[in-house]
Enzyme design. Structure first.
Site, mmCIF file in Angstrom:
data_model
loop_
_atom_site.group_PDB
_atom_site.id
_atom_site.type_symbol
_atom_site.label_atom_id
_atom_site.label_comp_id
_atom_site.label_asym_id
_atom_site.label_seq_id
_atom_site.Cartn_x
_atom_site.Cartn_y
_atom_site.Cartn_z
ATOM 1 N N SER A 128 0.823 -1.210 0.000
ATOM 2 C CA SER A 128 0.000 0.000 0.000
ATOM 3 C C SER A 128 0.856 1.260 0.000
ATOM 4 O O SER A 128 0.347 2.363 -0.094
ATOM 5 C CB SER A 128 -0.904 0.007 1.232
ATOM 6 O OG SER A 128 -0.097 -0.015 2.397
ATOM 7 N N ASP A 177 12.051 5.970 4.603
ATOM 8 C CA ASP A 177 11.138 5.001 5.227
ATOM 9 C C ASP A 177 11.743 4.382 6.481
ATOM 10 O O ASP A 177 11.126 4.348 7.543
ATOM 11 C CB ASP A 177 10.779 3.886 4.239
ATOM 12 C CG ASP A 177 10.187 4.426 2.961
ATOM 13 O OD1 ASP A 177 9.826 5.615 2.941
ATOM 14 O OD2 ASP A 177 10.100 3.670 1.975
HETATM 15 C C1 GLA Z 1 9.772 5.105 -1.394
HETATM 16 C C2 GLA Z 1 11.233 5.025 -1.003
HETATM 17 C C3 GLA Z 1 11.658 6.251 -0.216
HETATM 18 C C4 GLA Z 1 11.266 7.543 -0.953
HETATM 19 C C5 GLA Z 1 9.813 7.486 -1.413
HETATM 20 C C6 GLA Z 1 9.438 8.644 -2.286
HETATM 21 O O1 GLA Z 1 8.952 5.064 -0.257
HETATM 22 O O2 GLA Z 1 11.475 3.857 -0.234
HETATM 23 O O3 GLA Z 1 13.049 6.208 0.030
HETATM 24 O O4 GLA Z 1 12.125 7.796 -2.027
HETATM 25 O O5 GLA Z 1 9.523 6.293 -2.119
HETATM 26 O O6 GLA Z 1 9.446 9.840 -1.566
#
Ligand code: GLA
Length: 392
Positions: A128, A177
């Site tokens: 998601s 993240d």
């Molecule tokens: C994913 C990647 C993150 C970031 C986002 C976009 O979640 O894991 O490192 O680059 O996309 O902001």
């Protein structure tokens, strides 16, 4: 939280027996409030941890075996491996994530002399875009740290998770993240400068509003998305800009500097990608200022601009995310809405007045179903704390 731990423990005992020192752990999921596709461009991000996440029930073994079981992938059964010669294997499916973390810890010189048995149970919908995989990675780091006495703080754990993702799984993600998950704090957004990993916690005071996550139910996998392609487009644009201005990342450029130097970028598509990275970074800084000034309306407007830029310049939204955000913005009581995460499917996020939330979910859900042909899901979420061991 109790309920999930009890369920995990029950399954652990069924699969792996009830002897010995069985321990329980939790790592959250995350949602990004603003600052998208800036984390691999040396820019700012503003994510937060969620109260939903991944639970792990684990027990150290006396040999080097690893046994993984997930309540989210019961059909995969118990997946077995060993702490020696860890390699990504197709047949190990989801277990490649925890394997990757153990591999990364060993690569960094930490000692893991034994294996362990573990049952995972996640409350984040898979695919998601709420970082179920980064949650699993940070959780595995926490488990290993605890079971094998590896001294590791949250930032180090986040970096191990990113290393696993980049070098073991093969997705060139940034640090957002894993950082948001490993460093999460209740009711706080994390204002992180990915250029030097300096950060501050910002109270997210929404007063009479709520964060509503809108899951398009269009699955995305980072691996098969255009994620790595966007990243290299930005790298090329940066190299072109560097022929005329002395910077080490797109995140170092202000909007006016970008406008002054952009003609060095030889391709209009790359120019758009770089424009997004530069402007989104500046928007994130402004959004945090707005929140600090209790100007939620301004924060909402920046969210809307963020979505437009991700749609038109970065081109990572797609029909499903555009539809859900467009419908969200038509509703009464909506303060702002945008896609969140990598894009190409996954979730949108909206800030909605509390007394309009039920109405909002009903109407966005109905319109989405009519236009896209299947249902969206909605979660009214709270900002939760970071990873932790739970007493059992
Ligand atoms: C994913 C990647 C993150 C970031 C986002 C976009 O979640 O894991 O490192 O680059 O996309 O902001």
């Amino acid at each position: 939280m109790r309920e999930e731990v009890i369920k995990g423990l029950k399954v652990f005992k069924e699969k792996f027996g009830d002897k010995g020192d069985i321990r329980a752990y939790f790592a959250p999921g995350r949602v990004n409030l603003i600052g998208e596709h800036t984390d691999y461009n040396g820019g700012h991000v503003f994510p937060c941890a969620l109260t939903i996440g991944t639970y792990g029930i684990a027990r150290r073994r006396e040999d080097d075996k690893l046994r993984f079981y997930s309540l989210n992938f019961e059909e995969a059964g118990v997946i077995e491996s060993s702490v020696r010669n860890l390699k990504k294997e197709e047949r190990d499916q989801w277990a490649n994530y925890p394997k990757g973390v153990i591999w990364a810890l060993l690569e960094e010189g930490h000692e893991i002399a034994y294996g362990f048995d573990v049952v995972f149970y996640g409350t984040i919908p898979n695919g998601s875009g709420l970082s179920s995989s980064a949650s699993l990675e940070v959780l595995t780091g926490l488990i290993c740290g605890d079971l094998f006495h590896i001294p590791m703080d949250g930032i180090q754990n986040a970096l191990i998770g990113q290393k696993a993702e980049n070098e073991f799984i093969g997705v060139n993600c940034g640090i957002m993240d894993q950082f948001a998950i490993a460093m999460g704090k209740k009711e706080r957004g994390i204002f992180l400068d990915t250029g030097d990993l300096s950060y501050s916690y910002v109270p997210v005071v929404l007063e009479d509003a709520k964060i509503v996550i809108m899951n398009t139910n269009k699955k995305r996998g980072l691996g098969d998305s255009k994620y790595n392609e966007r990243r290299s487009e930005c790298e090329m644009a940066l190299a072109e800009l560097q022929t005329v201005v002395d910077v080490t990342s797109l995140g170092e450029l202000s909007e006016s500097q970008f406008e002054r130097y952009k003609s060095s970028i030889q391709d209009p598509v790359r120019e758009k990608r770089a424009r997004h990275a530069v402007y989104e970074n500046q928007r994130t800084i402004k959004a945090v200022q707005a929140l600090n000034n209790h100007d939620l309306e301004a924060f909402g407007r920046l969210m809307i601009e963020s979505h437009k830029s991700l749609r038109d310049d970065y081109e990572v939204t797609g029909m499903e995310l555009d539809t859900i955000v467009e419908e969200a913005l038509k509703q009464e009581g909506v303060i702002g809405a945008r896609m969140t995460g990598a894009g190409f499917g996954g979730c949108g996020i909206a800030i909605v007045k509390t007394d309009q939330v039920t109405h909002f979910i009903h109407h966005v859900g109905k319109a989405y179903q009519e236009k896209v042909g299947y249902d969206a899901d909605f979660y009214v979420v709270e900002i939760g704390g970071g990873p932790k061991r739970i007493d059992v």
